[in-house]
Each structure stands twice: as C-alpha cells, then as structure tokens.
Scaffold this motif. Sequence first.
Motif, PDB file in Angstrom:
ATOM      1  N   GLN A 107       0.837  -1.217   0.000  1.00 40.77           N
ATOM      2  CA  GLN A 107       0.000   0.000   0.000  1.00 40.77           C
ATOM      3  C   GLN A 107       0.861   1.252   0.000  1.00 40.77           C
ATOM      4  OE1 GLN A 107      -1.776  -0.795   3.744  1.00 40.77           O
ATOM      5  NE2 GLN A 107      -2.279  -2.867   3.084  1.00 40.77           N
ATOM      6  N   HIS A 152     -14.911  10.337   8.755  1.00 44.67           N
ATOM      7  CA  HIS A 152     -15.619   9.090   8.439  1.00 44.67           C
ATOM      8  C   HIS A 152     -17.103   9.173   8.792  1.00 44.67           C
ATOM      9  CE1 HIS A 152     -11.478   6.927   8.614  1.00 44.67           C
ATOM     10  NE2 HIS A 152     -11.687   7.519   7.465  1.00 44.67           N
ATOM     11  N   TYR A 157     -13.069  10.717   3.327  1.00 42.16           N
ATOM     12  CA  TYR A 157     -11.774  10.115   3.643  1.00 42.16           C
ATOM     13  C   TYR A 157     -10.896  11.143   4.347  1.00 42.16           C
ATOM     14  CZ  TYR A 157     -13.514   6.943   0.070  1.00 42.16           C
ATOM     15  OH  TYR A 157     -14.297   6.088  -0.641  1.00 42.16           O
ATOM     16  N   ASP A 159      -6.876   7.499   5.875  1.00 39.23           N
ATOM     17  CA  ASP A 159      -6.990   6.736   4.629  1.00 39.23           C
ATOM     18  C   ASP A 159      -5.776   6.923   3.731  1.00 39.23           C
ATOM     19  OD1 ASP A 159      -9.879   5.776   4.913  1.00 39.23           O
ATOM     20  OD2 ASP A 159     -10.018   7.926   5.316  1.00 39.23           O
ATOM     21  N   CYS A 216      -4.948   3.384   1.991  1.00 36.38           N
ATOM     22  CA  CYS A 216      -5.661   2.201   2.464  1.00 36.38           C
ATOM     23  C   CYS A 216      -5.945   1.300   1.260  1.00 36.38           C
ATOM     24  CB  CYS A 216      -6.869   2.699   3.256  1.00 36.38           C
ATOM     25  SG  CYS A 216      -8.400   2.078   2.791  1.00 36.38           S
ATOM     26  N   PRO A 217      -5.728  -0.026   1.392  1.00 35.90           N
ATOM     27  CA  PRO A 217      -5.692  -0.910   0.223  1.00 35.90           C
ATOM     28  C   PRO A 217      -6.972  -0.905  -0.601  1.00 35.90           C
ATOM     29  CG  PRO A 217      -5.644  -2.172   2.283  1.00 35.90           C
ATOM     30  CD  PRO A 217      -5.468  -0.738   2.636  1.00 35.90           C
ATOM     31  N   ASP A 218      -8.122  -0.883   0.032  1.00 30.07           N
ATOM     32  CA  ASP A 218      -9.369  -0.917  -0.739  1.00 30.07           C
ATOM     33  C   ASP A 218      -9.483   0.298  -1.648  1.00 30.07           C
ATOM     34  OD1 ASP A 218      -9.876  -3.196   0.553  1.00 30.07           O
ATOM     35  OD2 ASP A 218     -11.352  -2.363   1.965  1.00 30.07           O
ATOM     36  N   LEU A 219      -8.998   1.432  -1.158  1.00 29.25           N
ATOM     37  CA  LEU A 219      -9.069   2.667  -1.952  1.00 29.25           C
ATOM     38  C   LEU A 219      -8.046   2.663  -3.076  1.00 29.25           C
ATOM     39  CD1 LEU A 219      -9.516   5.562   0.610  1.00 29.25           C
ATOM     40  CD2 LEU A 219     -10.994   4.949  -1.304  1.00 29.25           C
ATOM     41  N   LYS A 278      -6.908   0.328  -4.754  1.00 32.33           N
ATOM     42  CA  LYS A 278      -7.322  -0.534  -5.879  1.00 32.33           C
ATOM     43  C   LYS A 278      -8.321   0.173  -6.794  1.00 32.33           C
ATOM     44  CE  LYS A 278      -6.608  -4.880  -3.551  1.00 32.33           C
ATOM     45  NZ  LYS A 278      -7.268  -5.270  -2.316  1.00 32.33           N
ATOM     46  N   THR A 279      -9.085   1.128  -6.237  1.00 38.34           N
ATOM     47  CA  THR A 279     -10.084   1.827  -7.066  1.00 38.34           C
ATOM     48  C   THR A 279      -9.468   2.981  -7.843  1.00 38.34           C
ATOM     49  OG1 THR A 279     -10.659   3.509  -5.394  1.00 38.34           O
ATOM     50  CG2 THR A 279     -11.826   1.393  -5.270  1.00 38.34           C
ATOM     51  N   ASP A 325      -1.004  -3.933 -10.419  1.00 37.74           N
ATOM     52  CA  ASP A 325      -1.684  -3.586  -9.172  1.00 37.74           C
ATOM     53  C   ASP A 325      -0.889  -2.493  -8.459  1.00 37.74           C
ATOM     54  OD1 ASP A 325      -3.740  -5.409  -9.424  1.00 37.74           O
ATOM     55  OD2 ASP A 325      -2.571  -7.038  -8.508  1.00 37.74           O
TER      56      ASP A 325
END
Length: 392
Positions: free
Chosen positions: A81, A178, A183, A205, A226-229, A231-232, A255
């Motif tokens: 990340q 939040h 974020y 984040d 943050c990893p989920d973000l 990736k988007t 990635d």
Amino acid sequence: IRITSTLNVRAQFPAIENWHYLDSAATAQKPQAVIDAITNAYARDYATVHRGVYQRSSEMTGRYEAAREAAAALIGGKPAQTVFTRGATEAINLVAYTLPREGRRRVLVSTLEHHSNIVPWQLAGFQVDAVPLTDDGQIDLDAAEDMLTNEHLIVAFAHVSNALGSILDAKRAAEIAHAKGAYLLLDGCQAVARLPVDVAALGCDFYAYSGHKLYGPTGIGVLWGCPDLMKTMPPWQGGGAMIDRVTFESTTYADPPQRFEAGTPHIVGAVGLHAAIDWITNIGLDAVHAHEAALVAECRAALAGIDGVTLYGPEASAGIVSFNVDGVHAHDVATILDDAGVAVRAGHHCAQPLMDSLGIAATARASFAAHSDSSDIAALVRGIEQVKRIFT
Ligand code: PMP
C-alpha cells in the motif's frame, strides 16, 4: 528551561560543523550514515531495478523493495500500500487526480495548510473549503465537524504544521471525516521526522511524506493508502513499470503500488531513504519528540523573554517556533541571523492563507532536528539581540 540531555548525534552531521542550522522543517541535513548509503549505492552497488536478470540488478531490486518495506513500517503500513513518489507534493497530487469522486467535488482543508495541500485540489477541480484555527494555531476540529457535508470527498490536514508546529489530533479528525463518509488524508511531511506515526491507530486513509525532511535525500517521498481505496484508483502517469500488458489496442495495468510508479524510479533515493529511516528509528521517534519538545520549550521561553518578540503557534508545538521582531521584517531578521551563523527560514512558509489569517506577511521560523541543542538557541537569542540593536 535548560535541556540537560541531548541525543548526542550532532557530530554525525558533517554539513553543520560550526553552523546553527535551524531550518530542518524546510529540509533536514543528512547524517553520515545516509551520505555513506547514497555514496556506496552509486559507487559500488548501482544497477537498475525490476528489469535486469543479472545479479546486481536483482540485488538492487531487493534493496529497493526493502526500502519500501521500511517506508511502510515507519508509519505502521504495509509495502503493498506504499507508493514511492517524488515527495509529499506529488503524493497529494496523485490522490487529488485519481481518487474516484463518487459525485463529491469538495475537499475540506485547514487554514494552516502548506500550498501543496491546497493547490493540487484546486487544480484537480475541487471546491476547497478551509477550517479556521483556534487562537493558539491548532486546526479547530469542532469547526471541521460543523463544516463537513456529504459533498466533501476528503478531508486533508497537516499532521504537523510546517509554519506553527501545531500537532493535529489525527484520530479525532479521522472520526469526524468518516462520520460524514469522507476520507482523511494526512500530510505527514513534518510529522514523520518528529513523532511516532501509526496509520492504523490514527485511522487515516492516506498518509503522505517526503524523504528529505526525514534526514533522507530529495526526490523521493511516500504515499501510503488504504488498500481498498488504492485498488479503485486508476493510473495517473503512464510508462514503463506500471503496466501488466501493453498492446496498441488496449493496456492493462499492474496492481498498486507499481501501478503508480511509472518509469525508472529514484533507486538510490530509496536506498538513502531506507538508511535515513533506519537511522531515525534507531534513535527512536519517542526520544526525538521528547528532545524537540524540550528545545521548543527552551526556545519559546527564551524568545518570550525578549522585548518586542511575538511568538506564534501553540506552546506544545512539534519542533517548530515561528516568531517576529516588532518593526523588523522577517527577511531582515533572517539576514542578520545569517551573519551570526544561524540559519532560519523567513517568509510565508508556503502557507499564504495562514499568514493572511494571522494578518502578517511573514514570520521567521526556527525549526529543530535531532542534532539541535541549546547552543543553537543561545546563538538564536544572541542574533535577535543583534537585530534589535541594529534596528533601534
Ligand atoms: N507539507 C508540508 C507540511 C511541508 O512542510 C512541505 C514542505 N515544506 C510539503 C508539504 C511539501 O513537501 P515537498 O516539497 O517535499 O513535496
């Protein structure tokens, strides 16, 4: 207040022999360990990363990725990340341009932000709203709570102010952001060299910092996301190293973090940053923080005792003391201090909206580092006495 113990690292900084360097908030001087790491990386171990099949290249790749691990670990993050950028400025630009907007086009910053946490958002088409400060120069989080709306995509605050040294209650800022589905990005440029940081505990984040303020080289910095973000977020710059497969018809991307590192990276910059992180973590950021807190207390007390000196920012600032001498422009103060062998920064500190809110054009700023000690403060005080003699 007189500090009794120093970290005793001054002799490790060859560039500050006989010099009272009080401009570490602009850029830190480098300890010998960092200079040696950079020299050896060029003189002995140099090769490209990620592409070479020969041994030295794969060794350098290992060192580049080990630097990423260290850059992540410094702030409690994971290497996957953690993106290497040119610095905090580029890190913030990356987020401003690639974070999916979700129909929200406003960003909440604060009045004390560095221009690099204002202008990227403006350029990327955000409406920028600024939270006011409390009387002692802290970001007013009650006001932030009131100002935040469902139209704000992100809150972007300095973890430590470069102009005032104010330390943000980052955990509370994350909760406020939040609660409205926004974020939180922390500009950690001044914080990473002065405080222990743990992104998970803070709940942010994104976290951005520059290597050169952390006793490392210029030209390298970090964006942790943050990893989920991450990736988007789509690629921002195209080129080598960020792809999965390229054809003329269409290209697929690697990635994160590689997706955001187009081109040959700053290989030796990463090695130097790793050495700097090892150096500072070996001293311990708790110890550095305590050391600089004692210096700030000593400096503020000494300057408060000089007639006609105005101090800005909170008492408990992190390593930074901003001030003015009545009737004297900060540039003149800094010029006379320079003659006395004391380097301070004078100007708006890339925080013009902050200067506007204080109703001043500039301050002089003394900023401390692990190598600073009471002799620097004594020289500063002697220099300011000289300023007063010349101007009265
Ligand atoms: N934010 C803060 C709080 C800073 O102090 C600085 C550097 N003065 C920056 C951002 C920008 O860092 P850089 O120029 O290394 O990208």
